[in-house]
Design a protein around this motif. Sequence first.
Motif, short mmCIF file in Angstrom:
data_model
loop_
_atom_site.label_atom_id
_atom_site.label_comp_id
_atom_site.label_asym_id
_atom_site.label_seq_id
_atom_site.Cartn_x
_atom_site.Cartn_y
_atom_site.Cartn_z
N ILE A 180 -25.82 -17.77 -14.08
CA ILE A 180 -26.10 -19.19 -13.72
C ILE A 180 -27.45 -19.35 -14.03
O ILE A 180 -28.31 -19.17 -13.25
N GLY A 221 -21.58 -27.02 -11.92
CA GLY A 221 -21.09 -27.13 -10.29
C GLY A 221 -21.90 -28.17 -9.65
O GLY A 221 -21.90 -28.18 -8.71
N HIS A 275 -16.16 -28.87 -5.90
CA HIS A 275 -15.10 -28.09 -6.64
C HIS A 275 -14.89 -26.77 -5.97
O HIS A 275 -15.68 -26.26 -5.11
N ASP A 308 -13.91 -22.84 -7.52
CA ASP A 308 -13.73 -22.17 -8.88
C ASP A 308 -12.40 -21.88 -9.39
O ASP A 308 -11.62 -20.99 -8.55
N LEU A 359 -22.37 -15.36 -5.41
CA LEU A 359 -23.59 -15.53 -6.15
C LEU A 359 -24.77 -14.87 -5.65
O LEU A 359 -25.16 -15.17 -4.61
N THR A 416 -26.94 -25.18 -2.13
CA THR A 416 -25.77 -25.36 -2.43
C THR A 416 -24.88 -25.70 -1.19
O THR A 416 -25.25 -25.29 -0.07
N HIS A 438 -17.85 -26.26 -3.26
CA HIS A 438 -19.15 -26.17 -2.99
C HIS A 438 -19.66 -27.12 -4.03
O HIS A 438 -18.84 -27.77 -4.94
N VAL A 452 -23.38 -27.70 -5.89
CA VAL A 452 -24.89 -27.36 -6.25
C VAL A 452 -25.68 -28.87 -6.22
O VAL A 452 -25.33 -29.92 -6.60
N ARG A 494 -33.95 -22.32 -12.55
CA ARG A 494 -33.06 -21.40 -11.39
C ARG A 494 -32.37 -20.39 -12.41
O ARG A 494 -31.85 -20.53 -13.21
N ARG A 499 -23.22 -14.82 -10.83
CA ARG A 499 -22.01 -14.70 -10.18
C ARG A 499 -20.95 -14.12 -10.43
O ARG A 499 -20.65 -13.68 -11.69
C1 AKG Z 1 -20.42 -22.27 -9.14
O1 AKG Z 1 -20.82 -20.93 -9.44
O2 AKG Z 1 -19.00 -22.31 -9.23
C2 AKG Z 1 -21.39 -23.02 -9.20
O3 AKG Z 1 -20.95 -24.11 -8.84
C3 AKG Z 1 -22.79 -23.00 -9.04
C4 AKG Z 1 -23.12 -22.97 -7.64
C5 AKG Z 1 -24.66 -22.93 -7.69
O4 AKG Z 1 -25.42 -22.68 -8.72
O5 AKG Z 1 -25.35 -22.64 -6.40
#
Ligand code: AKG
Length: 281
Positions: free
Chosen positions: A94, A105, A109, A111, A124, A137, A256, A258, A267, A271
Amino acid sequence: IERLVTRPARKYRTIEVAPLTQVIGAEVSGVDLTEELSDEQLAEVRTAFLDHHVLVLRDQDISREDHLRFASHFGELRPVNPPPPEGDPHILEIVTTPGAEDVAGNAWHADGTADAEPSLGSMLHILETPQGTGGDTLFANMHLAYDLLSPTMRELLDGLTAVHDGLLAFGDRPIPKGHVTARNEHPVVVRHPETDRKLLYVNPIYTQRIPQLSAPESRALLDMLYQTVSGRPLLQCRVRWEPNTLVFWDNRCVQHHVSYDYYPLARYGRRIAINGGPLKG
Ligand code: AKG
């Protein structure tokens, strides 16, 4: 006023569990993921996961192997789609490069909801935060999103399905080479396979439409449902990352989002997602 807190009071022996809110999220301490956990610790982590839906573990200076080992305790690992050019096929990097226009993200949503059998959960591990703050997040409890609807709306939704399409997630961005697209229909209300509790299972990243309704009806209903999540802080928690925070969330009952509030900073995290089974309405 509705009674929202439904989780039982528990005493843990091998871990500490500090809820983030009354309804979603908990910080778990007393575990070191560089080592194998005991069976009792794992059982307690599983219990906390089902009660709180989002677990936050701080100060986990773990390798890719440690991360893979911990994730494997909860099910089969999901291959990354498309497969990464190098490294373990289950680890999704990520990455936000400095000055990126948008990040994955950045809308509510869960995953993999376009897959025939969506993900059980994701873990993550963030290694690099944007200079100390930003990139939090948010997580939302989709059981409560359902429970807080009127009985009449719940009854309507109980009979509907929705089409989820993996291509929608890319928006205007190009589809990566080798990506396998999924498109599947799921009930709008599903039951959590372990707790049997009902929840709302539509999201603005993957859900395309409700085929039993006309296009404008479907659009209006979906938008209203999304607003009941985005506009209701009481069913959300917000995780502030530090380097070496690992968060394990339940994709079956949590969405979730972000927060891309750190442009133009970087960043970085990794994950791993875990396979779930078939959904039941
Ligand atoms: C995901 O891994 O599905 C995201 O939406 C990223 C979440 C994040 O970067 O904190």
